[in-house]
Design a protein around this motif. Structure first.
Motif, PDB file in Angstrom:
ATOM      1  N   VAL A  64      -9.437 -16.829  -2.967  1.00 20.51           N
ATOM      2  CA  VAL A  64      -8.799 -16.949  -1.594  1.00 20.51           C
ATOM      3  C   VAL A  64      -9.485 -15.186  -1.705  1.00 20.51           C
ATOM      4  O   VAL A  64      -9.847 -14.762  -2.634  1.00 20.51           O
ATOM      5  N   ILE A  65     -10.377 -15.152  -0.459  1.00 16.63           N
ATOM      6  CA  ILE A  65     -10.066 -13.748   0.638  1.00 16.63           C
ATOM      7  C   ILE A  65      -8.751 -13.625   1.630  1.00 16.63           C
ATOM      8  O   ILE A  65      -8.815 -14.443   2.402  1.00 16.63           O
ATOM      9  N   VAL A  66      -8.009 -12.935   1.404  1.00 20.23           N
ATOM     10  CA  VAL A  66      -6.882 -12.530   2.143  1.00 20.23           C
ATOM     11  C   VAL A  66      -7.398 -10.913   3.363  1.00 20.23           C
ATOM     12  O   VAL A  66      -8.170 -10.157   2.946  1.00 20.23           O
ATOM     13  N   VAL A  67      -7.404 -11.130   4.449  1.00 29.68           N
ATOM     14  CA  VAL A  67      -7.768 -10.719   5.352  1.00 29.68           C
ATOM     15  C   VAL A  67      -6.197 -10.046   5.821  1.00 29.68           C
ATOM     16  O   VAL A  67      -5.792 -10.388   6.130  1.00 29.68           O
ATOM     17  N   GLY A  68      -6.424  -8.783   5.904  1.00 33.04           N
ATOM     18  CA  GLY A  68      -5.029  -7.852   6.215  1.00 33.04           C
ATOM     19  C   GLY A  68      -4.693  -6.920   6.691  1.00 33.04           C
ATOM     20  O   GLY A  68      -5.312  -5.698   6.105  1.00 33.04           O
ATOM     21  N   GLU A  69      -2.935  -6.864   6.627  1.00 32.49           N
ATOM     22  CA  GLU A  69      -2.332  -5.281   7.128  1.00 32.49           C
ATOM     23  C   GLU A  69      -1.912  -4.421   5.313  1.00 32.49           C
ATOM     24  O   GLU A  69      -1.670  -5.866   5.149  1.00 32.49           O
ATOM     25  N   LEU A  70      -2.360  -3.047   5.506  1.00 29.49           N
ATOM     26  CA  LEU A  70      -1.444  -2.646   4.294  1.00 29.49           C
ATOM     27  C   LEU A  70      -0.819  -1.736   3.576  1.00 29.49           C
ATOM     28  O   LEU A  70      -0.465  -0.796   5.542  1.00 29.49           O
ATOM     29  N   ASN A  71       0.227  -1.334   3.747  1.00 23.58           N
ATOM     30  CA  ASN A  71       0.479  -0.727   3.537  1.00 23.58           C
ATOM     31  C   ASN A  71       2.000  -0.678   2.568  1.00 23.58           C
ATOM     32  O   ASN A  71       2.077  -1.508   1.635  1.00 23.58           O
ATOM     33  N   VAL A  72       2.871   0.646   2.641  1.00 19.34           N
ATOM     34  CA  VAL A  72       3.310   0.648   1.320  1.00 19.34           C
ATOM     35  C   VAL A  72       5.004   0.360   1.552  1.00 19.34           C
ATOM     36  O   VAL A  72       5.446   1.001   3.372  1.00 19.34           O
ATOM     37  N   ASP A  73       5.865  -0.008   0.684  1.00 25.14           N
ATOM     38  CA  ASP A  73       7.635   0.122   1.651  1.00 25.14           C
ATOM     39  C   ASP A  73       8.531   0.745   0.885  1.00 25.14           C
ATOM     40  O   ASP A  73       7.871   0.976  -1.075  1.00 25.14           O
ATOM     41  N   LEU A  74       8.436   2.473   1.706  1.00 31.64           N
ATOM     42  CA  LEU A  74      10.208   2.877   0.807  1.00 31.64           C
ATOM     43  C   LEU A  74      11.405   2.295   1.357  1.00 31.64           C
ATOM     44  O   LEU A  74      11.695   2.037   2.619  1.00 31.64           O
ATOM     45  N   ILE A  75      12.063   1.351   0.076  1.00 34.13           N
ATOM     46  CA  ILE A  75      13.114   0.414   0.668  1.00 34.13           C
ATOM     47  C   ILE A  75      14.498   1.818   0.098  1.00 34.13           C
ATOM     48  O   ILE A  75      14.050   2.247  -1.366  1.00 34.13           O
ATOM     49  N   LEU A  76      14.950   2.067   1.045  1.00 35.06           N
ATOM     50  CA  LEU A  76      16.008   2.823   0.632  1.00 35.06           C
ATOM     51  C   LEU A  76      17.486   1.796   0.147  1.00 35.06           C
ATOM     52  O   LEU A  76      17.350   1.330   1.932  1.00 35.06           O
ATOM     53  N   ASP A  77      18.260   1.857  -0.893  1.00 40.46           N
ATOM     54  CA  ASP A  77      19.720   0.965  -0.381  1.00 40.46           C
ATOM     55  C   ASP A  77      20.361   1.635  -0.941  1.00 40.46           C
ATOM     56  O   ASP A  77      20.040   2.441  -1.464  1.00 40.46           O
ATOM     57  N   GLU A  78      21.828   0.952  -0.836  1.00 42.33           N
ATOM     58  CA  GLU A  78      22.850   1.145  -1.294  1.00 42.33           C
ATOM     59  C   GLU A  78      23.441   1.965  -0.545  1.00 42.33           C
ATOM     60  O   GLU A  78      23.752   3.601  -0.998  1.00 42.33           O
ATOM     61  N   THR A  91      13.166   2.725  -4.056  1.00 40.56           N
ATOM     62  CA  THR A  91      11.656   2.335  -4.044  1.00 40.56           C
ATOM     63  C   THR A  91      10.654   2.485  -3.623  1.00 40.56           C
ATOM     64  O   THR A  91      10.855   2.063  -2.130  1.00 40.56           O
ATOM     65  N   LEU A  92       9.437   3.598  -3.866  1.00 37.68           N
ATOM     66  CA  LEU A  92       8.574   3.144  -2.812  1.00 37.68           C
ATOM     67  C   LEU A  92       7.384   2.157  -3.447  1.00 37.68           C
ATOM     68  O   LEU A  92       7.093   2.370  -4.931  1.00 37.68           O
ATOM     69  N   THR A  93       6.916   0.480  -2.747  1.00 39.97           N
ATOM     70  CA  THR A  93       6.150   0.133  -3.095  1.00 39.97           C
ATOM     71  C   THR A  93       4.696  -0.599  -2.398  1.00 39.97           C
ATOM     72  O   THR A  93       5.139  -0.354  -1.133  1.00 39.97           O
ATOM     73  N   LEU A  94       4.381  -1.439  -2.944  1.00 39.16           N
ATOM     74  CA  LEU A  94       3.258  -2.270  -2.393  1.00 39.16           C
ATOM     75  C   LEU A  94       3.983  -3.133  -1.378  1.00 39.16           C
ATOM     76  O   LEU A  94       5.345  -3.908  -1.696  1.00 39.16           O
ATOM     77  N   GLY A  95       3.941  -2.617   0.330  1.00 39.11           N
ATOM     78  CA  GLY A  95       4.764  -3.204   1.434  1.00 39.11           C
ATOM     79  C   GLY A  95       3.493  -4.413   1.951  1.00 39.11           C
ATOM     80  O   GLY A  95       2.366  -4.640   1.280  1.00 39.11           O
ATOM     81  N   SER A  96       3.300  -5.117   3.458  1.00 40.58           N
ATOM     82  CA  SER A  96       2.395  -5.556   4.403  1.00 40.58           C
ATOM     83  C   SER A  96       2.377  -6.766   3.488  1.00 40.58           C
ATOM     84  O   SER A  96       2.981  -7.559   2.935  1.00 40.58           O
TER      85      SER A  96
END
Ligand SMILES: Nc1ncnc2c1ncn2[C@@H]1O[C@H](COP(=O)(O)OP(=O)(O)O)[C@@H](O)[C@H]1O
Ligand SMILES: [Mg+2]
Length: 315
Positions: free
Chosen positions: A7-21, A38-43
């Motif tokens: 598979v080749i994926v064409v698309g957007e890339l970003n991080v997710d900074l998730i603030l919970d609770e 949590t700072l994690t791979l998003g998109s």
């Protein structure tokens, strides 16, 4: 010719900074506290790539990031999941995209800085690169203005090179739904919107009419329906399958992308469509058991165990 990538994926890339609770949504001029971060791979595209790779596919990514710390987070996360990042371009002019997610009780509010995502164009995607893979997946149409007018051409080029194709357009943040699907879907083998997106795209107010207006342009129409499972419209059949329900949902971030990963993984391995759908429902449900979009798949044995122990599904 032996293909290097499934598979080749064409698309957007970003991080997710998730603030919970967070106890309440912040008001203008005030401040609230989050108890977890949590700072994690998003998109959508990256979550898909990471998860289908974790399931066992050989995956490469074409996208754009800035030359910055968040770009490093994106590359490291993809590499940790064995995704080939050599075709990802760095642009010194823009920052890497970032989404700040505020989770408040059952609700969430997102703000996205697109940054380098805006700058990916057809000039970044060569036929030589596409032809290294068996299947092309493209996601997040409305987040990639540099590619929008060329998406039909991208899919057509891929099919001419012998690849099968899949497309998840995702939500339109502007809610204009300006997508000429009649021009694009003839070059798409599997179209994977969620139910709400399909309704807005088609402009219809009931699901049956929405399916009718879109189905004729693509081979397989897959409609994701959250905790109601999914519908697959294929040939003259509509396969309606319930979700794998569970009581330990953490969040639904990336459930749709994880569903796509499961479905496409089975598809590229040549499995019958009902099996692709069932596996998609499973991977969508497993994704809801962990925070963010990729954590549930990083450890394949843990994924298998959850599938068996929580959902009674043996892989
Ligand atoms: N709460 C849930 N429980 C079980 N399965 C779920 C749940 N939410 C999503 N899924 C599974 O994941 C798939 C994709 O989720 P959905 O929320 O519909 O996609 P999207 O993220 O694109 O909106 C669903 O079709 C379903 O199979
Ligand atoms: Mg989605």
């Amino acid at each position: 010719m032996k293909k290097e990538f499934d598979v080749i994926v064409v698309g957007e890339l970003n991080v997710d900074l998730i603030l919970d609770e967070i106890e309440s949504f912040p008001e203008i001029g005030k401040e609230v506290l989050a108890n977890r971060m949590t700072l994690t791979l998003g998109s959508s595209s990256a979550i898909f790539a990471s998860n289908i790779s974790s399931l066992g596919a050989q995956v490469a990514f074409i996208g754009k990031i800035g030359k910055d710390k968040f770009g490093e987070v994106v590359l490291e996360s993809l590499q940790r999941s064995q995704v080939d990042v050599s075709m990802i371009k760095e642009d010194a002019e823009a920052g890497t995209g970032a989404t700040v997610v505020l989770n408040v009780l059952e609700d969430r509010a997102n703000t996205t800085y697109p940054g380098a995502m805006d700058l990916l164009t057809m000039n970044d995607i060569s036929e030589d690169d596409l032809s290294r893979a068996k299947h092309l997946h493209f996601s997040s149409y409305f987040l990639q203005p540099g590619l929008r007018k060329d998406v039909g051409r991208l899919f057509k080029t891929a099919q001419n090179l012998g690849l099968t194709t899949s497309f998840d357009m995702q939500w339109d943040p502007r809610e204009e739904w300006d997508l000429e699907f009649e021009e694009i879907l003839p070059y798409v083998n599997i179209f994977l919107p969620n139910e709400k997106e399909l309704m807005f795209l088609s402009g219809k107010n009931n699901l049956k009419e929405a399916i009718h207006s879109v189905k004729k342009y693509t081979d397989i129409l897959v409609i994701k329906r959250g905790s109601q499972g999914s519908m697959v419209c294929y040939r003259d059949d509509i396969l309606d399958r319930p979700a794998f329900i569970n009581k330990s949902v953490v969040d639904a971030i990336g459930a749709g992308d994880s569903f796509n990963a499961g479905f496409i993984y089975k598809f590229i391995k040549g499995n019958p469509i009902p099996e692709c759908q069932e596996f998609g429902n499973l991977t969508g449900a497993v994704s809801t058991l962990s925070s963010g979009g990729t954590a549930a798949f990083r450890d394949y044995e843990a994924f298998r165990e959850k599938a068996r122990n929580i959902f009674g599904f043996t892989i």
